[in-house]
Scaffold this active site. Structure first.
Site, short mmCIF file in Angstrom:
data_model
loop_
_atom_site.label_atom_id
_atom_site.label_comp_id
_atom_site.label_asym_id
_atom_site.label_seq_id
_atom_site.Cartn_x
_atom_site.Cartn_y
_atom_site.Cartn_z
CG ASP A 90 -1.29 1.17 0.69
OD1 ASP A 90 -1.33 2.16 0.59
OD2 ASP A 90 -0.51 0.35 1.67
CG HIS A 119 1.70 4.23 0.32
ND1 HIS A 119 1.09 2.93 0.95
CD2 HIS A 119 2.65 4.49 1.06
CE1 HIS A 119 1.73 3.07 2.18
NE2 HIS A 119 2.37 3.78 2.17
CB SER A 179 4.26 2.29 4.43
OG SER A 179 3.26 2.99 4.80
#
Length: 760
Positions: free
Chosen positions: A152, A215, A545
């Site tokens: 990520d 994220h 996600s």
């Protein structure tokens, strides 16, 4: 698109192919160099290191014995030498060099560098994970001893979710490294046991693996964040936050910048993770939709990871609700769809005629500042010089008013509110477009706002059209538990069938992916906060996600309880124990509140409290995929490229997709009956009896032979056949149902059975 010839560029990316900026040249005659992944045939032994073998494919002037650097000092020509999951390397080549390399013996093909997108508390409790001495969660040790690799945007190591209270030291044999440089910002401990950054992701951060987008921190904490009390976002969604496997270790591979992920970096991260010794790989990155598996570097790398016993969990993608959009569809990967939970961060819209509609927003002022009725306007109405999505407004038309704005899809809702506020609006109602149905986002708006469904929006427009003095108010209700219906499938979650292998049901499973509260790293990419959200430790995000790390954490729990289970056995346990009904016992719905198909939700919504003891599993190992790959018609070369070893399909009994021992069944049924085989392994009680129960529409006949399976010991395997035929005229719409193996010990092993409709 025509399939590429031998060794020609071959990727069909989800995004448009992005060309790279030219490198500085020491001499004018040098051509621009571009980045490629070079796919090679597996090496048959031979001396020398992998790096030396890779350098042997470069032009002589660029293949120095140590650094493989240009004579003009333009940096390394070989960017990565892949050693564990992909036979090849990443390099910078001119067009002439690339053309020469394509003709070199041993080269399979060249992949130009492409960039993939990121696929961007209540969820443990909603999934049945509760603290207590007797529960599955406690019995699993909360994932103790398992290493989850996160690919990520990095991680914020100083976040309390990554403290190591209650954590054991890294497992013996762990080979990972830690690249954190700034001690003040935290570093590795017994929770974060590895952290690396790759390529452009390493260049764009002062401390390479540190998350500068938010994220990666969010996904890592969702999978394996430790317990943090009083977690909330400005008072909303308050509770004890934790990941699915709060005592699992984390290994972080920063392969993405804030908005994109280079395929070269992704493969390097996968290569490193497998070499380091992770047990689970969590991949919340969009991927290729419809690309043949031997032209998909991620599928090729994931096959090698699976062969090493590593469970690979991947996002289905955010391209729904259109059919055929699912990515990461190889059967050796778990493909995860996104669903809702029963928690809403509620804002109610009340109209001047008394009608009231539920909506959502993170903007929840304590004084209920927008509860008084004010004029309501809609820029999409006749006579307005503005756009219905509020991207263009006129101050004279919206000042002092609540503005109804149409949704801009996955993004743009916060920007719409910023525009409304800038032109003097005092509130905003975001209404969905028809395809978005009832999926609503709890966004951090900059003004009083409510995101409502398409159905609510059309009724609000009807009210506006019925009066010249429309008014509205917004009431802030805070966090509401028990929202109905739940769960549902979100509109954005990518749908099957898989274009690469339509005979395998994809996605596999649905997990929580809507308005998920998890750890957060401040980022100036979030323009709703003037300071990048510097005061926020947690934030709400949505996407596949978010659903993917939920399943990665669940897989870690199962791996901790059953360390001898294969990735396929873990996948089977997750799929066959999932829920096909919501919390009221009705079939799970999609974003339109219609019955969700298996192409939308996979087998169902994950239920980890049942997955730890599934009774029976459908198991597979690397060699079991070879007949399936040969049956796909990939040829010897194609199967060899995926399997990382020579394969001659002529010596293999090829099987159809339906015959792969998968936990779901897709049977392309015409006029003639079709019979497929399955084998189950007993992992429940040694002495047990299971009876086949079929739930299908009346126009479909399903016969299971034998109809009863008797087991006398654990790990015993038994096979059966399933014969499917139309009981009457074929139904062009297809059919869906379930095959269940039911025991007297309350085990229910459920497999979706899908007959695709015409055109699916």
């Amino acid at each position: 698109m025509e399939k590429p010839r031998w060794c020609l560029p071959a990727l069909v990316p989800l995004l448009l192919l992005l060309s790279l900026s030219p490198s500085p040249c020491a001499a004018a005659h040098l051509q621009e160099r571009k980045n490629y992944i070079v796919h090679l045939r597996p090496r048959d032994g031979g001396g020398g290191s992998v790096e030396e073998w890779h350098r042997s494919f470069l032009p002589q002037a660029a293949a120095g014995p140590d650094s493989a650097a240009d004579s003009d000092g333009d940096g390394p020509r070989i960017i990565y030498s892949y050693s564990d999951v992909f036979p090849g390397f990443a390099a910078r080549l001119t067009d002439e060099e690339a053309e020469a390399l394509r003709a070199t013996d041993g080269c399979v093909r060249l992949y130009p560098e492409v960039f993939l997108p990121l696929a961007t508390t209540r969820s443990p409790g909603f999934l049945g994970l509760h603290l207590g001495n007797e529960g599955f969660w406690s019995r699993s040790g909360f994932g103790r001893g398992v290493v989850i690799g996160i690919l990520d945007t990095g991680i914020l190591p100083s976040h309390p979710s990554f403290g190591d209270d209650g954590m054991q030291p890294p497992p013996k044999g762990w080979k990972g490294t830690c690249e954190f440089k700034a001690v003040a910002r935290g570093g590795c401990n017994n929770k974060i046991i590895g952290a690396r950054a790759f390529g452009s992701a390493a260049v764009n951060s002062t401390a390479p693996p540190v998350d500068d987008a938010g994220h990666g921190t969010h996904t890592a904490s969702t999978a394996a964040g430790n317990f943090v009390e009083n977690a909330n976002i400005r008072g909303n969604a308050d509770g004890t936050a934790s990941g699915m496997a709060p005592h699992a270790h984390l290994a972080v591979y920063k392969v993405c910048t804030r908005s994109r992920c280079s395929i070269m970096d992704i493969i390097a991260g996968l290569d490193s993770a497998v070499r380091d010794g992770v047990d689970v790989l969590s991949f919340s990155i969009g991927a290729y939709s419809g690309t043949q598996f031997n032209y998909d570097p991620i599928a090729i790398a994931a096959f090698k990871a699976m062969e090493r016993g590593i469970f690979v969990s991947c996002a289905a993608g955010n391209a729904g609700p259109e059919p055929g959009t699912v990515g990461n569809g190889a059967p050796w990967m778990l493909t995860v769809a996104a669903g809702t939970m029963d928690r809403a961060i509620r804002t109610n819209v009340k109209l001047g005629n008394g009608q009231e509609f539920h909506g959502e927003s993170l903007f929840q002022p304590g004084n209920n500042s927008a509860s008084d009725p004010v004029p309501l306007v809609y820029p999409g109405a006749d006579g307005f010089d503005a756009s219905r999505d509020c991207s263009v407004l006129r101050g004279s038309e919206v000042t002092g008013k609540v503005v109804l704005c149409e949704s801009r899809g996955l993004n743009g809702r916060i920007e719409a509110g910023q525009t409304v506020a800038a032109y003097g609006g005092v509130g905003m109602i975001v209404m969905n477009r028809v395809a978005e149905g009832y999926t609503t986002f709890a966004d951090a708006h900059v003004l009083p706002a409510s995101h409502v469904s398409y159905d609510a929006g059309t009724k609000i427009i009807s009210y506006l059209n019925s009066t010249g003095n429309a008014t509205a108010s917004i009431d802030f209700k805070g966090t509401v538990i028990g929202s109905y219906p739940s769960p549902t499938v979100t509109f954005f979650s990518s749908r099957g069938p898989s274009k690469a292998s339509p005979g395998i049901l994809k996605p596999d499973i649905t997990g929580p992916g809507m308005n998920i509260l998890a750890a957060w790293a401040p980022s100036d990419s979030h323009t709703e906060f003037s300071d990048g959200g510097a005061d926020l430790s947690f934030f709400v995000e949505s996407g596949t996600s978010m659903s993917t790390p939920h399943l990665s954490g669940i897989a870690a729990l199962l791996k901790s309880l059953h360390p001898d289970w294969s990735p396929a056995a873990i996948k089977s346990a997750i799929m066959t124990t999932s829920d096909a009904v919501d919390r009221t016992g009705l079939p799970i719905k999609d974003e339109q509140y219609r019955h969700a198909t298996f192409y939308a939700m996979g087998a169902g919504y994950a239920n980890p409290a049942l997955a730890f003891d599934p009774g029976l599993v459908y198991d597979l190992h690397a060699d079991d995929y070879i007949p399936y790959l040969c049956g796909l018609g990939l040829g010897d070369d194609g199967v060899t490229e995926i399997a990382h070893r020579p394969v001659a399909c002529g010596g293999v009994r090829a099987i159809t997709e339906a015959e792969l021992n998968y936990p779901s069944l897709v049977v392309s049924l015409l006029s003639q009956p079709i019979t497929v085989n399955r084998t189950v392994t007993n992992v429940g009680k040694a002495r047990s009896v299971y009876t086949a129960v079929v739930d299908m529409p009346k126009d479909v006949s399903v016969v299971v032979r034998p109809p009863m399976l008797r087991f006398t010991e654990l790990k015993e395997r038994q096979s059966f056949t399933v014969t499917v035929r139309w009981a009457g005229e074929p139904n062009v719409a297809g059919a869906e149902g379930n095959l269940k193996w039911v025991s007297d010990d309350d085990y229910i092993v459920r497999s979706p059975l899908v007959i695709p409709g015409k055109g699916e």
